[in-house]
Scaffold this motif. Structure first.
Motif, short mmCIF file in Angstrom:
data_model
loop_
_atom_site.label_atom_id
_atom_site.label_comp_id
_atom_site.label_asym_id
_atom_site.label_seq_id
_atom_site.Cartn_x
_atom_site.Cartn_y
_atom_site.Cartn_z
N MET A 118 0.85 -1.19 0.00
CA MET A 118 0.00 0.00 0.00
C MET A 118 0.89 1.24 0.00
SD MET A 118 -2.94 1.23 2.69
CE MET A 118 -1.87 1.58 4.07
N LYS A 119 0.49 2.22 -0.75
CA LYS A 119 1.22 3.48 -0.76
C LYS A 119 1.01 4.17 0.58
CE LYS A 119 1.27 4.34 -5.66
NZ LYS A 119 1.19 5.34 -6.69
N THR A 120 1.95 5.01 0.93
CA THR A 120 1.85 5.77 2.17
C THR A 120 1.53 7.21 1.86
OG1 THR A 120 4.16 6.42 2.23
CG2 THR A 120 3.61 4.26 3.19
N ASP A 121 1.29 7.98 2.92
CA ASP A 121 0.97 9.40 2.72
C ASP A 121 2.12 10.15 2.08
OD1 ASP A 121 2.52 9.14 4.99
OD2 ASP A 121 1.41 10.61 6.14
N HIS A 122 3.34 9.58 2.08
CA HIS A 122 4.49 10.24 1.47
C HIS A 122 4.50 10.07 -0.05
CE1 HIS A 122 6.01 11.07 5.42
NE2 HIS A 122 5.92 9.80 5.72
N ASP A 123 3.69 9.15 -0.58
CA ASP A 123 3.64 8.90 -2.02
C ASP A 123 2.68 9.83 -2.75
OD1 ASP A 123 5.45 6.75 -1.86
OD2 ASP A 123 3.83 5.40 -1.31
N PHE A 124 1.87 10.56 -2.02
CA PHE A 124 0.85 11.41 -2.62
C PHE A 124 1.13 12.88 -2.31
CE2 PHE A 124 -1.43 7.42 -1.50
CZ PHE A 124 -1.57 6.95 -2.79
N GLN A 125 0.66 13.74 -3.21
CA GLN A 125 0.82 15.18 -3.04
C GLN A 125 -0.57 15.81 -2.84
OE1 GLN A 125 3.87 16.76 -3.04
NE2 GLN A 125 4.63 14.66 -3.08
N PRO A 126 -0.63 16.95 -2.15
CA PRO A 126 -1.91 17.63 -1.97
C PRO A 126 -2.59 17.88 -3.32
CG PRO A 126 -0.27 18.60 -0.56
CD PRO A 126 0.46 17.64 -1.46
N GLY A 127 -3.88 17.58 -3.38
CA GLY A 127 -4.66 17.75 -4.59
C GLY A 127 -4.80 16.48 -5.41
N ASP A 128 -3.97 15.46 -5.12
CA ASP A 128 -4.07 14.21 -5.86
C ASP A 128 -5.42 13.53 -5.60
OD1 ASP A 128 -1.49 14.61 -6.71
OD2 ASP A 128 -0.64 12.93 -5.59
N VAL A 129 -5.96 12.90 -6.63
CA VAL A 129 -7.18 12.12 -6.49
C VAL A 129 -6.77 10.66 -6.33
CG1 VAL A 129 -9.30 11.37 -7.62
CG2 VAL A 129 -8.54 13.73 -7.86
N VAL A 130 -7.34 10.01 -5.33
CA VAL A 130 -7.05 8.60 -5.04
C VAL A 130 -8.37 7.86 -4.89
CG1 VAL A 130 -4.81 9.04 -3.95
CG2 VAL A 130 -6.88 9.07 -2.56
N SER A 131 -8.32 6.54 -5.01
CA SER A 131 -9.54 5.76 -4.83
C SER A 131 -9.21 4.38 -4.28
CB SER A 131 -10.30 5.61 -6.15
OG SER A 131 -9.62 4.75 -7.03
N VAL A 132 -10.24 3.74 -3.73
CA VAL A 132 -10.18 2.35 -3.30
C VAL A 132 -11.40 1.64 -3.87
CG1 VAL A 132 -8.84 2.71 -1.18
CG2 VAL A 132 -11.33 2.91 -1.12
N ARG A 133 -11.24 0.37 -4.13
CA ARG A 133 -12.33 -0.44 -4.67
C ARG A 133 -13.27 -0.85 -3.53
NH1 ARG A 133 -13.07 -2.45 -9.25
NH2 ARG A 133 -10.94 -2.32 -9.96
N PHE A 134 -14.56 -0.89 -3.86
CA PHE A 134 -15.55 -1.45 -2.92
C PHE A 134 -16.68 -2.06 -3.73
CE2 PHE A 134 -17.59 2.55 -3.79
CZ PHE A 134 -18.94 2.32 -3.61
N GLY A 135 -17.38 -2.97 -3.14
CA GLY A 135 -18.53 -3.58 -3.82
C GLY A 135 -18.16 -4.30 -5.10
N GLY A 136 -16.94 -4.78 -5.22
CA GLY A 136 -16.53 -5.53 -6.40
C GLY A 136 -16.03 -4.68 -7.55
N VAL A 137 -16.89 -3.83 -8.13
CA VAL A 137 -16.50 -3.08 -9.32
C VAL A 137 -16.52 -1.57 -9.12
CG1 VAL A 137 -17.28 -4.89 -10.89
CG2 VAL A 137 -18.84 -3.06 -10.25
N LEU A 138 -16.98 -1.12 -8.01
CA LEU A 138 -17.10 0.32 -7.77
C LEU A 138 -15.85 0.86 -7.09
CD1 LEU A 138 -20.76 0.32 -6.45
CD2 LEU A 138 -19.97 0.82 -8.77
#
Length: 121
Positions: free
Chosen positions: A1-21
């Motif tokens: 898993m990436k850590t908070d040091h891998d992302f910059q302010p304003g970046d959009v991130v996501s996680v999968r849930f419900g299989g395809v969403l």
């Protein structure tokens, strides 16, 4: 898993849930993720570990606009209510980047979800 040091302010991130969403959020200064979370009932701020909840975090790219404005837009919405059709996580991330919804983007998001489902991601 990436850590908070891998992302910059304003970046959009996501996680999968419900299989395809996917559930989307915006990285803010301090490494927190702000998202409009239906499960939590509205816009909340979480650590990356809380946001991921054991799932892989996908990075959707660097912010094109001013990260300070994106951060401010995200934080101003903390506490706002969640609504599936008008105020969801996708609407929230677009708002933070000062973007509006278009029929093309809605169709593209739907096609991407279907494509991910067919690929078994």
């Amino acid at each position: 898993m990436k850590t908070d040091h891998d992302f910059q302010p304003g970046d959009v991130v996501s996680v999968r849930f419900g299989g395809v969403l996917r559930h989307y959020g915006v990285v803010t200064f301090g490494g927190r993720i702000v998202s409009n979370n239906g499960k939590q009932g509205g816009v909340i701020s979480q650590s990356i570990v809380e946001f991921a909840d054991g799932r892989s975090v996908k990075h959707h790219g660097r912010a094109k606009g001013d990260p300070y404005l994106t951060d401010a837009r995200a934080r101003r919405k903390i506490g706002y209510d969640y609504h599936l059709t008008g105020s969801n996580c996708i609407d929230f991330t677009r708002h933070t980047h000062n973007q509006t919804k278009t029929p093309w983007l809605v169709a593209r998001a739907t096609a991407m979800a279907v494509g991910d489902m067919l690929k078994g991601r």
